[in-house]
Enzyme design. Structure first.
Site, short mmCIF file in Angstrom:
data_model
loop_
_atom_site.label_atom_id
_atom_site.label_comp_id
_atom_site.label_asym_id
_atom_site.label_seq_id
_atom_site.Cartn_x
_atom_site.Cartn_y
_atom_site.Cartn_z
N SER A 135 3.66 -1.94 10.21
CA SER A 135 5.23 -2.32 10.60
C SER A 135 5.78 -3.49 10.02
CB SER A 135 5.16 -1.58 12.13
OG SER A 135 4.59 -0.60 12.24
N GLU A 153 -7.19 4.20 8.11
CA GLU A 153 -6.10 6.22 7.69
C GLU A 153 -7.66 6.51 7.32
OE1 GLU A 153 -2.87 5.39 5.70
OE2 GLU A 153 -1.74 4.65 7.57
N GLY A 202 3.50 -1.15 3.97
CA GLY A 202 3.41 0.10 3.61
C GLY A 202 4.53 0.35 3.57
N GLY A 203 4.94 1.44 4.12
CA GLY A 203 6.23 2.13 4.38
C GLY A 203 7.36 1.06 3.61
N GLU A 223 -4.69 -4.48 11.15
CA GLU A 223 -4.14 -3.47 11.20
C GLU A 223 -4.23 -3.15 11.81
OE1 GLU A 223 -2.42 -2.86 6.48
OE2 GLU A 223 -3.69 -1.71 7.54
N GLY A 262 2.99 2.13 10.63
CA GLY A 262 3.69 3.38 10.62
C GLY A 262 4.42 3.83 12.07
N ASN A 303 0.96 -1.05 -0.22
CA ASN A 303 0.11 0.02 0.24
C ASN A 303 0.65 0.96 -0.18
OD1 ASN A 303 -1.72 2.15 0.72
ND2 ASN A 303 -2.35 1.50 2.40
N TRP A 304 1.03 1.50 -0.93
CA TRP A 304 2.67 2.79 -1.25
C TRP A 304 1.12 4.13 -1.08
CZ3 TRP A 304 5.57 3.23 -6.58
CH2 TRP A 304 6.01 2.48 -6.08
N LYS A 305 -0.17 4.91 -0.09
CA LYS A 305 -0.76 5.38 0.04
C LYS A 305 -0.42 6.58 -0.34
CE LYS A 305 -0.13 3.01 4.75
NZ LYS A 305 0.07 3.84 5.83
N HIS A 320 -9.88 1.11 4.76
CA HIS A 320 -8.29 1.39 5.87
C HIS A 320 -8.29 2.53 6.58
CE1 HIS A 320 -3.97 2.12 7.21
NE2 HIS A 320 -3.78 1.17 5.69
P1 13P Z 1 3.48 0.39 7.34
O1 13P Z 1 3.71 -0.71 7.12
O2 13P Z 1 4.06 1.47 6.98
O3 13P Z 1 3.40 0.57 9.01
O4 13P Z 1 1.72 1.08 7.20
C1 13P Z 1 0.32 -0.79 6.68
C2 13P Z 1 0.04 0.02 5.90
O5 13P Z 1 -1.28 0.28 6.53
C3 13P Z 1 -1.27 -0.90 5.28
O6 13P Z 1 -1.96 -0.83 4.49
#
Ligand code: 13P
Length: 242
Positions: A202, A96, A223-224, A164, A170, A10-12, A94
């Site tokens: 994470s 977020e 994510g990251g 999640e 993050g 997920n590149w957000k 998600h």
């Molecule tokens: P991180 O891997 O950056 O913690 O993000 C997880 C996430 O929200 C994937 O959708």
């Protein structure tokens, strides 16, 4: 037939045209048929990324879609547009989006129906906040989110569920393996048979092996660490070996 494991990035709100190179580098390492690989870039990159990855094993997904098929919804994107751009999956619910845009589980359910109508696989996200975990409400919260967000008709082909924990996203903090196992066992019981369960929050090349050894963890939503091919390909390899 869907692969039994899924590594989804997920590149957000990260990534511009120049970063298609990272996607190509991710596609350069094929983990084999049991491990599906997906990248969900920002909407602006879905079409060029899908084009760049044509003929590879890596698929492309969206990060949201609207519940309606089209119309006067400035700034939104319809499920049919994701398909048109080359997406096969869409992340929905998600945390977020639930936090930034006030999405309720009922909203998420409507979006999942819209995604299914267009043949997309929905990746439904559920997870507790730190306060909810501290209050001992984790299983109740994720169970309620699942029940309220997932419409009837979910199958192993049209749905993936991602656990999640909000406090692990993050932050570099992850639940213990016991905590992840407890939630995944609960989701496994509650979800339709065969639906794959991802852990997200994470995940990195260092903790991936341990996380993928947990029962009922069929992959990760990353994510990251999915932004860098060097990291994401290590996570994908750990999943393939699990
Ligand atoms: P991180 O891997 O950056 O913690 O993000 C997880 C996430 O929200 C994937 O959708």
């Amino acid at each position: 037939m869907t692969a039994s494991k899924l590594a989804a990035g997920n590149w957000k709100m990260n990534g511009r045209m120049v970063h298609l190179e990272e996607a190509m580098a991710i596609a350069a390492v094929n983990p084999g048929p049991q491990t599906e690989v997906l990248i969900c870039p920002p909407a602006t990159l879905i079409a060029p990324m899908a084009q760049a990855l044509t003929g590879t094993h890596v698929r492309v997904g969206g990060q949201d879609c609207h519940a309606r098929p089209k119309g006067a919804h400035t700034g939104d994107i319809a499920a049919a547009m994701l398909v048109d751009a080359g997406a096969s999956h869409v992340i929905l619910g998600h945390s977020e989006r639930r936090a930034d845009h006030g999405e309720t589980s009922a909203d998420v359910a409507a979006k999942i129906r819209a995604a299914w109508d267009q043949g997309l696989t929905a990746i439904l996200c559920v997870g507790e906040t730190e306060a909810q975990r501290d209050a001992g409400e984790t299983l109740h919260i994720v169970g309620a989110q699942l029940a309220q967000s997932l419409p009837d008709g979910a199958t192993a082909d049209n749905t993936v569920i991602a656990y999640e924990p909000v406090w692990a996203i993050g932050t570099g903090r992850t639940p213990t393996t016991t905590q992840i196992a407890e939630v995944h066992a609960h989701l496994h019981q509650a979800a339709p048979q065969g639906v794959r369960l991802l852990y997200g929050g994470s995940v990195n090349p260092t903790n991936a092996v341990q996380i993928f050894a947990i029962p009922d963890v069929n992959g990760a939503l990353v994510g990251g660490a999915s932004l860098k091919a060097a990291d994401f390909t290590q996570i994908i390899a750990a999943l393939a070996d699990a």
